[in-house]
Design a protein around this motif. Structure first.
Motif, mmCIF file in Angstrom:
data_model
loop_
_atom_site.group_PDB
_atom_site.id
_atom_site.type_symbol
_atom_site.label_atom_id
_atom_site.label_comp_id
_atom_site.label_asym_id
_atom_site.label_seq_id
_atom_site.Cartn_x
_atom_site.Cartn_y
_atom_site.Cartn_z
ATOM 1 N N VAL A 195 -5.947 4.865 -1.622
ATOM 2 C CA VAL A 195 -4.533 4.814 -1.245
ATOM 3 C C VAL A 195 -3.957 3.440 -1.555
ATOM 4 C CG1 VAL A 195 -4.806 6.561 0.534
ATOM 5 C CG2 VAL A 195 -5.067 4.152 1.142
ATOM 6 N N THR A 196 -2.689 3.418 -1.824
ATOM 7 C CA THR A 196 -1.991 2.181 -2.162
ATOM 8 C C THR A 196 -1.095 1.750 -1.016
ATOM 9 O OG1 THR A 196 -0.098 3.346 -3.086
ATOM 10 C CG2 THR A 196 -1.962 2.897 -4.577
ATOM 11 N N LEU A 197 -0.536 0.544 -1.139
ATOM 12 C CA LEU A 197 0.397 0.053 -0.138
ATOM 13 C C LEU A 197 1.627 0.948 -0.068
ATOM 14 C CD1 LEU A 197 1.291 -2.072 1.926
ATOM 15 C CD2 LEU A 197 2.175 -3.449 0.031
ATOM 16 N N GLU A 198 2.089 1.437 -1.227
ATOM 17 C CA GLU A 198 3.252 2.314 -1.257
ATOM 18 C C GLU A 198 2.976 3.604 -0.488
ATOM 19 O OE1 GLU A 198 6.292 1.519 -2.325
ATOM 20 O OE2 GLU A 198 5.378 -0.458 -2.581
ATOM 21 N N MET A 199 1.749 4.112 -0.577
ATOM 22 C CA MET A 199 1.387 5.322 0.165
ATOM 23 C C MET A 199 1.343 5.025 1.670
ATOM 24 S SD MET A 199 -1.607 6.720 -2.393
ATOM 25 C CE MET A 199 -2.056 8.138 -1.395
ATOM 26 N N LEU A 200 0.802 3.876 2.026
ATOM 27 C CA LEU A 200 0.690 3.513 3.439
ATOM 28 C C LEU A 200 2.061 3.265 4.065
ATOM 29 C CD1 LEU A 200 -2.409 1.119 3.360
ATOM 30 C CD2 LEU A 200 -2.303 3.415 4.340
ATOM 31 N N LYS A 201 3.044 2.840 3.255
ATOM 32 C CA LYS A 201 4.392 2.616 3.778
ATOM 33 C C LYS A 201 5.000 3.889 4.350
ATOM 34 C CE LYS A 201 5.775 -1.283 0.831
ATOM 35 N NZ LYS A 201 6.696 -1.708 -0.255
ATOM 36 N N LYS A 202 4.527 5.039 3.871
ATOM 37 C CA LYS A 202 5.065 6.321 4.310
ATOM 38 C C LYS A 202 4.348 6.852 5.562
ATOM 39 C CE LYS A 202 6.159 7.488 -0.484
ATOM 40 N NZ LYS A 202 5.890 8.430 -1.609
ATOM 41 N N GLU A 203 3.302 6.136 5.994
ATOM 42 C CA GLU A 203 2.509 6.575 7.138
ATOM 43 C C GLU A 203 2.842 5.755 8.384
ATOM 44 O OE1 GLU A 203 0.683 9.239 6.856
ATOM 45 O OE2 GLU A 203 0.977 9.384 4.687
ATOM 46 N N LEU A 232 5.131 -2.175 6.621
ATOM 47 C CA LEU A 232 4.496 -0.993 7.203
ATOM 48 C C LEU A 232 5.123 -0.659 8.549
ATOM 49 C CD1 LEU A 232 0.733 -1.676 6.418
ATOM 50 C CD2 LEU A 232 2.351 -0.304 5.110
ATOM 51 N N SER A 233 5.153 0.603 8.861
ATOM 52 C CA SER A 233 5.745 1.069 10.121
ATOM 53 C C SER A 233 4.729 0.965 11.246
ATOM 54 C CB SER A 233 6.205 2.525 9.971
ATOM 55 O OG SER A 233 6.641 3.034 11.212
ATOM 56 N N ARG A 234 4.760 -0.143 12.002
ATOM 57 C CA ARG A 234 3.839 -0.348 13.120
ATOM 58 C C ARG A 234 4.501 0.208 14.380
ATOM 59 N NH1 ARG A 234 4.367 -4.952 10.491
ATOM 60 N NH2 ARG A 234 5.375 -6.044 12.212
ATOM 61 N N ARG A 235 4.492 1.508 14.525
ATOM 62 C CA ARG A 235 5.224 2.154 15.611
ATOM 63 C C ARG A 235 4.615 1.872 16.972
ATOM 64 N NH1 ARG A 235 5.667 7.467 16.211
ATOM 65 N NH2 ARG A 235 7.553 7.110 17.426
#
Length: 312
Positions: A195-203, A232-235
């Motif tokens: 997985v890439t950073l771009e993929m992780l941005k969506k998680e 990144l979305s650190r919810r």
């Protein structure tokens, strides 16, 4: 107003000798558990005796403070009055066991990440020293000065976490946990393979944060940081590693984990490791601190040996 000495004169004839033993041991140890070990009593028995002393003297006897339990003025007066008499009555009594360097009770201050891992190690360690020891995990305090004072007072036997200020009475062991991995539940619907950073941005990222005294939220509070973490979305941010992994293993959230802990936590939770270049080369440094006077204790040496395996 009745003075402390008057209370002694009025009440000492009615007080059980065993309660006096407990009182003196509590003043010396400032800890219920260690008092129990010293006197060969259970923790509940020591607590019961302390409550009887409180009722008897209408005084708290021992007060909880940030530096542990501390005796009241009355308790110190009673100790000065009764301790010499107890030493004369039972100087070699087996009922009044003295503390020794080979004690089998150890209090460990650490975070939830290493508490979980170390507890498992102790449960599965067949060594005689560990099998005969009692371990208590306690976060105690995150304040550096309080942590140092707790070691000096022997309220904590080993402090594991961030570095402490230089202190001539303390030895510091450094353990470097190399590499980080992204982790998600085994059946994650989107994340497979690399997985890439771009993929992780969506998680949704669940982040573990180190407990701090300061209320500010900044990157220094995170166990790890890297280029792109702000995107990144650190919810959800938690101070319990178990909470983080429970969320990840039962939802589509993602977290990051030190490589040396992957094998252990993969057995405990429904998680898998994702290949990613996002956090390659990142390392976490932890520190184990003990008193120099305790450096030859076999149980503490065993704990440090376990920790050093994380750096292999």
């Amino acid at each position: 107003m009745i003075t402390s000495q008057q209370k002694v004169n009025m009440m000492n004839r009615k007080l059980d000798l065993n309660l006096l033993r407990v009182l003196c041991a509590l003043v010396e140890n400032k800890n219920v558990t260690e008092t129990g070990i010293r006197l060969g009593m259970g923790v509940s028995s020591v607590s019961y005796a302390l409550n009887k002393l409180r009722d008897h003297y209408s005084d708290p006897i021992m007060m909880r403070t940030k530096n542990g339990m501390q005796p009241t003025s009355l308790a110190l007066d009673l100790y000065k009055h009764f301790s010499p008499a107890l030493n004369l009555i039972e100087p070699a009594s087996t009922d009044r066991k003295l503390s020794s360097p080979d004690k089998n009770f150890f209090r460990i201050r650490t975070n939830s990440v290493l508490e979980n891992w170390l507890a498992w190690k102790f449960m599965n360690d067949e060594g005689a020293e560990v099998q005969n020891a009692i371990f208590e995990f306690n976060n105690f305090s995150n304040d550096t000065e309080t942590r140092i004072e707790a070691l000096r007072r022997k309220q904590i036997d080993i402090d594991i976490g961030t570095s402490l200020a230089v202190d001539s009475s303390i030895i510091e062991y450094q353990i470097i946990l190399k590499n980080m991995y992204a982790v998600c539940q085994v059946n994650h619907p989107r994340l497979q393979g690399k997985v890439t950073l771009e993929m992780l941005k969506k998680e949704k990222l669940v982040a573990y944060v180190l407990p701090k005294d300061s209320p500010e939220i900044d990157l220094e509070k995170y166990v790890f940081y890297f280029d792109g973490i702000s995107s990144l979305s650190r919810r959800i941010r938690v101070s319990s590693y178990d909470t983080m992994l429970m969320l990840v293993s039962h939802s589509n959230a993602v977290c990051f984990m030190p490589a040396p802990l992957i094998d252990y936590y993969s057995q405990m939770y429904n998680i898998k490791v994702l290949e990613t270049d996002v956090v390659n080369g990142h390392a976490i440094t932890i520190y184990a601190n003990i008193l120099k006077s305790a450096k030859d204790n076999p149980v503490l040496k065993n704990i440090i040996s376990h920790l050093m395996t994380l750096a292999d």
